[in-house]
Design an enzyme around this catalytic site. Structure first.
Site, PDB file in Angstrom:
ATOM      1  N   LYS A   1     -44.204  77.146 -10.746  1.00  0.00           N
ATOM      2  CA  LYS A   1     -43.743  77.779  -9.519  1.00  0.00           C
ATOM      3  C   LYS A   1     -42.392  78.470  -9.653  1.00  0.00           C
ATOM      4  O   LYS A   1     -41.897  79.061  -8.704  1.00  0.00           O
ATOM      5  CB  LYS A   1     -43.718  76.751  -8.390  1.00  0.00           C
TER       6      LYS A   1
ATOM      7  N   HIS B   1     -26.717  64.931 -27.168  1.00  0.00           N
ATOM      8  CA  HIS B   1     -27.739  63.900 -26.989  1.00  0.00           C
ATOM      9  C   HIS B   1     -26.994  62.574 -27.009  1.00  0.00           C
ATOM     10  O   HIS B   1     -27.105  61.797 -27.951  1.00  0.00           O
ATOM     11  CB  HIS B   1     -28.761  63.997 -28.132  1.00  0.00           C
TER      12      HIS B   1
ATOM     13  N   ARG C   1     -40.311  59.872 -28.489  1.00  0.00           N
ATOM     14  CA  ARG C   1     -39.478  58.709 -28.820  1.00  0.00           C
ATOM     15  C   ARG C   1     -38.451  58.419 -27.754  1.00  0.00           C
ATOM     16  O   ARG C   1     -38.278  57.282 -27.326  1.00  0.00           O
ATOM     17  CB  ARG C   1     -38.686  58.986 -30.099  1.00  0.00           C
ATOM     18  N   THR C   2     -37.710  59.448 -27.360  1.00  0.00           N
ATOM     19  CA  THR C   2     -36.648  59.247 -26.373  1.00  0.00           C
ATOM     20  C   THR C   2     -37.252  58.762 -25.058  1.00  0.00           C
ATOM     21  O   THR C   2     -36.717  57.862 -24.409  1.00  0.00           O
ATOM     22  CB  THR C   2     -35.867  60.561 -26.167  1.00  0.00           C
TER      23      THR C   2
ATOM     24  N   ARG D   1     -34.221  65.424 -20.101  1.00  0.00           N
ATOM     25  CA  ARG D   1     -34.188  66.187 -21.343  1.00  0.00           C
ATOM     26  C   ARG D   1     -34.589  67.608 -20.990  1.00  0.00           C
ATOM     27  O   ARG D   1     -35.496  67.823 -20.166  1.00  0.00           O
ATOM     28  CB  ARG D   1     -35.190  65.622 -22.308  1.00  0.00           C
TER      29      ARG D   1
END
Ligand SMILES: [Zn+2]
Lengths: 151, 311
Positions: free
Chosen positions: B85, B134, B55-56, B106
């Site tokens: 890595k 957030h 969604r974000t 995020r």
């Protein structure tokens, strides 16, 4: 006279005095005081003139700044620093709780990003009465008893 | 007029002043009514999801494209060579940020966005860092409240559900504490608002009260902010009780204020009955859409110094 015999005097350097017992070794470890070639003398469980006990650390040819000394406040809130030149105390001051602790403490939050990245940890002093510290990165606040030193 | 958010980082909602929050909300409103499809036409925005959040990610990518910008990045770092890595986040950020004009991220660990911002000179926007912050969710919540109530001051706002673990409600309560609102906290005892949030509200002199059911306060509310109570945290008998006290259905809305809006960060499970959807109070789908305008507002302000003069 008795007091003088306990720890031999130094010509140049700093004496961290009035460290609570059990905290002297911790301070050495936390602040990496052993990473130097200078002579270091540690006194543990020394008698004070009021009949209590204290720890004490002497570092030769090293002058601990106010800022460095204040980082000790987490373990030794009443410590005093004596700066000595030619066997004379030229500057004496008590440590003060700083606004922040930088690079000495590990974040108690195991999911905090500070653990595996090339940064200094940083904690802001939130409450002075019951000393609480807030992590600059994860923004969580912890009681001072949750802290341990960086590996 | 210089814009105080130009080239700034958006890491934590508590970094923003009341004036800065208001600037973001008025900018979001302006962009909702006057689209600016060319504003970022020469800008590249890195959108880096070190953990997945569909969604974000869709909302942010839409916001960039509605302003004419270009998105680069990845949806889930687990599938990229970065994770395999073992590069530090600091190094990844330095490299990716050297390609882009802004960095949206995020990450599953708390503090990741704050750290990222220390390794680049371009603006970093936190799209969620573990259980911490957030801020773009909080901004879309604030924008939705502002849009539906025409103000943020002196509102009666209830928070319902999981108030203990829900970072959404923590951040929203913290942000709204800059405005003089009355809060009503409605949750099972085991999921009550944490003490550190209550202490902050006390320090700021905010009025709040704790209640055992929605019905106790619903008739005097302007905003009813619902969140999910996870069934897994309770046994079946407990959950039946919780259902009646903390789940919303249309019958409970008979005598409410006309301006009441029901919000929810979504996804909902069964805490809002679908019979609420057709009432004039339901606003959670518009709220989700507002995420696009709130994120557009941030991009516009971080990347153009004189945006409000043009708008
Ligand atoms: Zn931390």
């Amino acid at each position: 006279m008795q007091h003088k015999l306990q720890v031999e005097a130094i010509q140049h350097g700093s004496v961290i005095d009035h460290i609570p017992v059990q905290q002297g070794v911790k301070i050495i470890r936390f602040f990496n005081l052993t990473q130097t070639d200078e002579k270091i003398t540690i006194g543990l469980n020394l008698a004070t003139h009021t009949g209590q006990q204290k720890d004490l650390i002497k570092v030769e040819n090293t002058f601990i700044s106010d800022e460095q000394a204040n980082q000790l406040a987490l373990f030794a809130p009443r410590a005093t620093i004596n700066q000595i030149k030619n066997f004379k105390v030229v500057h004496k001051f008590q440590v003060q709780l700083p606004d922040s602790f930088i690079g000495v403490l590990a974040c108690p939050n195991s999911n905090c990003i500070s653990h595996h990245e090339p940064v200094d940890t940083r904690f802001y002093v939130k409450k002075k009465s019951t000393l609480k510290l807030k992590c600059h990165y994860c923004e969580k606040t912890f009681d001072h008893s949750f802290f341990r030193e960086l590996d | 007029m210089n814009n105080p958010l130009y080239q700034k980082n958006i890491i934590s909602i508590s970094d923003l002043s009341r004036e800065e929050l208001e600037l973001i909300l008025t900018t979001a409103q302006s962009l909702k009514h006057n689209p600016q499809p060319e504003l970022l036409k020469d800008k590249i925005i890195a959108s880096c999801f070190f953990e997945a959040s569909t969604r974000t990610r869709l909302s942010f990518a839409t916001a960039v494209q509605r302003l004419g910008g270009t998105v680069i990045g990845f949806d889930n770092a687990g599938n990229t060579s970065l994770a395999q890595k073992g590069e530090t986040l600091a190094d990844s950020v330095k490299i990716i940020a050297s390609y882009a004009d802004a960095f949206f991220m995020r990450h599953p660990q708390e503090g990741a966005a704050r750290l990222a911002a220390e390794f680049t000179n371009i603006p970093v926007i936190n799209g969620g860092d573990g259980s911490n912050q957030h801020p773009t969710q909080t901004l879309l919540d604030l924008f939705t409240i502002y849009e539906t109530q025409n103000r943020l001051d002196n509102l009666n706002i209830a928070f319902v559900g999981d108030l203990k673990y829900g970072r959404t409600v923590h951040s929203l309560a913290q942000a709204l504490s800059l405005f003089n609102c009355n809060f009503y906290f409605i949750s099972p005892e085991a999921l009550a608002m944490p003490d550190y949030i209550l202490e902050e509200l006390n320090e700021k002199g905010i009025n709040y009260s704790v209640h055992a059911s929605i019905e106790e306060v619903v008739d005097s509310l302007d905003v009813l902010y619902m969140t999910r109570v996870q069934k897994e945290r309770f046994d079946e008998t407990e959950y039946q009780h919780i259902k009646s006290a903390f789940l919303l259905n249309a019958d409970m809305l008979e005598n409410v204020r006309e301006n009441l809006k029901v919000l929810h960060p979504l996804p909902r499970v069964d805490e809002i009955n679908i019979n609420v959807d057709s009432t004039p109070y339901a606003y959670y789908f518009q709220q989700a859409q507002n995420g696009i305008y709130a994120r557009q507002a941030l991009l516009a302000l971080l990347l153009t110094n004189h945006f409000q003069d043009q708008a």
